[in-house]
Enzyme design. Structure first.
Site, mmCIF file in Angstrom:
data_model
loop_
_atom_site.group_PDB
_atom_site.id
_atom_site.type_symbol
_atom_site.label_atom_id
_atom_site.label_comp_id
_atom_site.label_asym_id
_atom_site.label_seq_id
_atom_site.Cartn_x
_atom_site.Cartn_y
_atom_site.Cartn_z
ATOM 1 N N GLU B 280 0.828 -1.202 0.000
ATOM 2 C CA GLU B 280 0.000 0.000 0.000
ATOM 3 C C GLU B 280 0.867 1.259 0.000
ATOM 4 O O GLU B 280 0.548 2.253 -0.648
ATOM 5 C CB GLU B 280 -0.931 -0.017 1.217
ATOM 6 C CG GLU B 280 -2.207 0.771 1.016
ATOM 7 C CD GLU B 280 -3.279 0.358 2.030
ATOM 8 O OE1 GLU B 280 -4.041 -0.572 1.723
ATOM 9 O OE2 GLU B 280 -3.337 0.946 3.121
ATOM 10 N N GLU B 283 2.034 1.709 -3.411
ATOM 11 C CA GLU B 283 0.912 2.212 -4.217
ATOM 12 C C GLU B 283 0.719 3.716 -3.980
ATOM 13 O O GLU B 283 0.523 4.488 -4.920
ATOM 14 C CB GLU B 283 -0.356 1.436 -3.828
ATOM 15 C CG GLU B 283 -1.542 1.687 -4.727
ATOM 16 C CD GLU B 283 -2.771 0.877 -4.285
ATOM 17 O OE1 GLU B 283 -2.704 0.181 -3.255
ATOM 18 O OE2 GLU B 283 -3.798 0.960 -4.988
ATOM 19 N N CYS B 300 -8.392 -2.395 4.096
ATOM 20 C CA CYS B 300 -8.292 -3.536 5.023
ATOM 21 C C CYS B 300 -9.630 -3.964 5.587
ATOM 22 O O CYS B 300 -9.784 -5.089 6.031
ATOM 23 C CB CYS B 300 -7.393 -3.192 6.205
ATOM 24 S SG CYS B 300 -5.773 -2.658 5.715
ATOM 25 N N SER B 320 -7.430 1.463 -2.344
ATOM 26 C CA SER B 320 -6.213 0.702 -2.589
ATOM 27 C C SER B 320 -6.611 -0.641 -3.174
ATOM 28 O O SER B 320 -7.610 -1.237 -2.775
ATOM 29 C CB SER B 320 -5.472 0.484 -1.269
ATOM 30 O OG SER B 320 -4.524 -0.542 -1.429
ATOM 31 N N LYS B 359 -15.620 -10.180 7.473
ATOM 32 C CA LYS B 359 -14.587 -11.007 6.832
ATOM 33 C C LYS B 359 -15.156 -12.354 6.385
ATOM 34 O O LYS B 359 -14.581 -13.017 5.532
ATOM 35 C CB LYS B 359 -13.402 -11.227 7.775
ATOM 36 C CG LYS B 359 -12.672 -9.928 8.133
ATOM 37 C CD LYS B 359 -11.231 -9.920 7.683
ATOM 38 C CE LYS B 359 -10.528 -8.612 8.013
ATOM 39 N NZ LYS B 359 -10.048 -7.908 6.806
ATOM 40 N N GLU B 362 -16.200 -11.509 3.067
ATOM 41 C CA GLU B 362 -15.013 -11.224 2.257
ATOM 42 C C GLU B 362 -14.349 -12.502 1.748
ATOM 43 O O GLU B 362 -14.001 -12.600 0.569
ATOM 44 C CB GLU B 362 -14.009 -10.414 3.095
ATOM 45 C CG GLU B 362 -12.740 -10.043 2.349
ATOM 46 C CD GLU B 362 -11.665 -9.477 3.277
ATOM 47 O OE1 GLU B 362 -11.499 -10.003 4.395
ATOM 48 O OE2 GLU B 362 -10.998 -8.504 2.894
ATOM 49 N N GLU B 367 -13.364 -13.016 -6.294
ATOM 50 C CA GLU B 367 -12.085 -12.438 -6.723
ATOM 51 C C GLU B 367 -10.958 -12.753 -5.739
ATOM 52 O O GLU B 367 -9.797 -12.461 -6.013
ATOM 53 C CB GLU B 367 -12.221 -10.919 -6.955
ATOM 54 C CG GLU B 367 -12.669 -10.098 -5.758
ATOM 55 C CD GLU B 367 -14.187 -9.945 -5.632
ATOM 56 O OE1 GLU B 367 -14.916 -10.830 -6.119
ATOM 57 O OE2 GLU B 367 -14.638 -8.962 -5.019
ATOM 58 N N CYS B 503 -10.784 -2.180 14.464
ATOM 59 C CA CYS B 503 -11.055 -3.615 14.641
ATOM 60 C C CYS B 503 -11.208 -4.023 16.106
ATOM 61 O O CYS B 503 -11.875 -5.009 16.400
ATOM 62 C CB CYS B 503 -9.936 -4.422 14.013
ATOM 63 S SG CYS B 503 -9.607 -3.945 12.318
#
Lengths: 163, 579
Positions: B280, B283, B300, B320, B359, B362, B367, B503
């Site tokens: 990141e 990036e 994230c 990102s 998650k 996710e 993908e 989190c």
């Protein structure tokens, strides 16, 4: 888990709904008024219509749906060709309008708030219509039936079925 | 604010005018029971558990929303008060599905606690039971309307805190239910799976969708190699499930317990947090140097990602492209690690212990798979892990173990990912060193720490100013996103976490009752565990993590941002409808 009938909202109808929403853009707390006006125009408030309002008004759909299901004046179902409205106001209720409502439900095979599959009849329970002297009262498309007894229900339904 | 003098149960107290009776009583050392009240989330005075007598008032008043005035005389316990509270509680219980023994919230249920506290020994009323089915349409969250007591704490979390508002009260009176519009399931609406509703629920009406059975099966299967990784925030809170104080890290106990449960290897997601920073950070520098889309926004938090897809699809180019840390780790474990360790990737089962319900969604994104294999196979919440540990009869506090080394070495920068502002700070530590070419000693970016909803900072590095913003909780994030949309926010780098506090306060974390949360900022307390682990780390910068730099990059990926790194560690996003 949802059994939603798909409703086509034409471009013209959508335009009109957006006009209604827009006409209240300077009025705070106008959501309920918008819902009233849109229901007057469209007849009822199906998901497709509520989504248009949600998008235009930037109010979450869940909130709109919460309001629509809270107030009995709003309906997510179309009204039948003949809209039966049974008064459950205090005077009518003590005179047995609850039983009258049950008879209509039994005769037409639907519950209050629903519409028959052929679209002919719908039933709603309403609050005091201001005709307490005639209690118990039911209204069909604006025509008032007073001092009802349970046996009247069949003939009223039949009259509209045959017309 | 002027001070007022009142008495509560005959005790004289001086408090600020406008303080609620509940808060004033607390200041006087008097506890008043509550149920629907959750500070900052739901303050509607609906459940009537906190009824008190205010001398001169018409009726009993709800202490949680009643503001005190000078001279108020308040009584918090009398036969009339106790009876009113108890009757209301019995009415709530009258149509509640009382399957306490098999309920996930058994012994951590506020309704159960109140019943015990109010000495409910029988329920006089028998209410019509709700017959709505369980909604398991979401891959993250399960909703049982029969356990719902319509307190609206979840609605407050979803609307007031998260500004998403996909659930609300439907219908009225006895048939009121809480849920999405038009009878849809949570999986059919624009829910982001953050689970803030779950940790707000006082009962067992909202829970995560469990993967415990699947994981036990994998652990028991001799043909599988089960690799488990734990997110930084998990260690900061799991101790609470076993009687440890809030804010105390339980890293070694957690790893020890996982090894005893039969997992083959225990990795630290912090390792791949370091990997994330390298990708990141690269990036960010590339976008800054090549006039790319800015601000770059962190990726994230899977709740945030889904939010962006539904509500701000025009900002997807700002996201990102980095996979979230545990997904990166999953991909590395099934490729480089498998190669190194001589394991057939098809035999690897990756399990992630996460503070997160989003998650779970996710890890099932198409993908995030390669050759039909998911990068991460199962996600368990912190709570699910605690249940599994209890199931084994393991004495958690006496467990001891260390993450897999050296492959799983991690820096302090990776640890702080678990608190709001952590990813930003970790990135700045690395970006600053790269831009200056030095090993900077000032590495604590305290401007981006803490529980303030939106934090901004301008960081001077080598004569260049990098403007950053940090937002946590989607309600706060929305303010930042609207400024990005309008062009008013001229940041280069923005961190967004779906959950308030980041989190550590994720939807998969241990559930503390309102009686704790109303008086203690869990977000700040749990963050302390994270920052203390960072301070005690030998390595505190991601690019100094040798197992990442020498191991994963030199050994496999090449440079950060290389083609191979892009293939393995980056992802794509999909615009989604709002309805």
């Amino acid at each position: 888990m949802s059994k939603l009938r798909k409703v086509d909202v034409t471009e013209e109808q959508k335009k009109k709904i957006l006009e209604i929403v827009d006409s209240y853009k300077d009025t705070e707390g106008s959501l309920i008024q918008i819902l009233h006006d849109v229901q007057d125009y469209f007849g009822y408030l199906p998901i497709e219509v509520q989504e248009i309002i949600s998008d235009a008004k930037k109010v979450p759909l869940a909130e709109i749906y919460g309001i629509v299901t809270f107030y009995t004046q709003f309906s997510t179902q179309p009204k039948g060709k003949y809209a039966v409205s049974v008064c459950l106001g205090t005077a009518c209720y003590v005179k047995g309008s609850g039983k009258i409502l049950e008879k209509f439900e039994e005769n037409l095979g639907i519950k209050a708030g629903e519409v028959t599959d052929d679209g002919m009849f719908s039933i709603d329970a309403c609050r005091c219509v201001g005709a307490c002297g005639l209690a118990p009262v039911a209204i069909v498309n604006g025509e008032v039936y007073g001092k009802l007894v349970q046996n009247d229900v069949k003939s009223i339904c039949d009259k509209y079925r045959e017309s | 604010m002027s001070m007022v003098n009142i008495t509560i149960d005959g005790k004289a107290v001086q408090v600020e005018e406008g303080t609620t009776v509940l808060e004033a009583a607390r200041a006087a050392g008097i506890n008043i029971p509550t149920l629907c009240y959750l500070k900052g989330v739901n303050e509607i005075g609906a459940c009537r558990m906190c009824l008190v007598e205010v001398k001169g008032a018409r009726a009993l008043q709800a202490a949680c929303v009643y503001p005190v005035a000078d001279g108020n005389e308040i009584i918090t316990s009398s036969p009339a008060i106790r009876e009113a509270r108890k009757t209301n509680l019995e009415l709530l219980l009258s149509n509640h599905k009382k399957e306490c023994l098999t309920c996930e919230r058994n012994r951590n249920c506020e309704l159960q606690t109140l019943s015990e506290q109010m000495n409910v020994t029988e329920i006089e009323y028998e209410g019509d039971m709700c017959d709505l089915p369980i909604d398991d349409s979401s891959v993250s969250i399960v909703r049982d309307p029969q356990k719902c007591i319509a307190c609206r704490r979840c609605v407050g979390a979803c609307s007031n805190v998260q500004n998403i508002h996909v659930i609300d009260a439907i219908n009225r009176g006895f048939v009121t239910e809480i849920g999405p519009a038009f009878g849809k399931g949570l999986g059919e609406v624009a829910c982001i799976n953050c689970g803030q509703c779950v940790i707000s629920c006082p009962v067992g009406a909202l829970t995560e969708k469990s993967s415990i059975n699947e994981v036990w099966d994998a652990v028991a299967d001799p043909d599988k190699v089960v690799l488990v990784q734990t997110a930084p925030a998990v260690r900061a809170a799991i101790g609470e499930e076993f009687g440890m104080p809030i804010g105390q890290a339980a890293t070694r106990q957690m790893v020890g317990a996982l090894l005893r449960m039969g997992f083959d290897k225990v990795f630290d997601t912090d390792t791949s947090a370091d990997l994330t920073i390298m990708e990141e950070g690269t990036e960010l520098l590339q976008r800054m140097q090549n006039s790319g889309t800015l601000p770059l926004i962190t990726s994230c938090s899977p709740g945030w990602i889904k939010y962006c897809e539904h509500y701000y699809p025009d900002l997807l180019p700002n996201l990102s492209t980095c996979k979230s840390p545990h997904e990166m780790f999953g991909a590395v474990l099934k490729t480089y690690y498998a190669e190194q360790a001589g394991i057939d990737p098809a035999k690897i089962v990756n399990v992630s212990i996460m503070p997160c319900t989003a998650k779970k969604f996710e890890c099932q994104r198409p993908e995030l798979s390669e050759n039909g294999m998911q990068d991460v196979d199962y996600v368990l919440t912190t709570r699910e892990l605690a249940r599994m540990i209890r199931e084994c009869g393991i004495n958690f506090t006496e467990c001891d173990g260390d993450f897999e080394r050296p492959f799983g070495d991690a820096s302090g920068a990776g640890v702080i990912f678990g608190a709001t502002g952590g990813v930003m700070e970790a990135a700045l530590r690395t970006v600053a060193d790269i831009l200056t070419g030095e090993d900077l000693k000032e590495i604590e970016y305290t401007d981006v720490r803490g529980v303030q909803g939106v934090k901004e900072a301008a960081v001077e590095i080598n004569g260049q100013t990098i403007k950053v913003a940090v937002a946590h909780g989607m309600g706060n994030a929305k303010k930042v996103l609207d400024k990005i949309r309008s062009g008013e926010g001229d940041w280069q780098f923005v961190e967004i976490m779906a959950c308030p506090g980041g989190c550590v306060n994720g939807g998969g974390q241990p559930i503390q009752p309102a009686s704790v949360k109303n008086w203690l900022d869990l977000r700040a307390e749990r963050a302390k565990a994270i920052y203390s682990e960072d301070r005690n780390s030998k390595i505190r910068k991601s690019h100094e993590n040798e197992s990442v730099m020498k191991g994963i990059y030199e050994g496999y990926l090449g440079e950060p941002g290389s083609e191979k790194a892009h293939h393995l560690l980056h992802t794509t996003y999909t615009p989604r409808d709002r309805f």
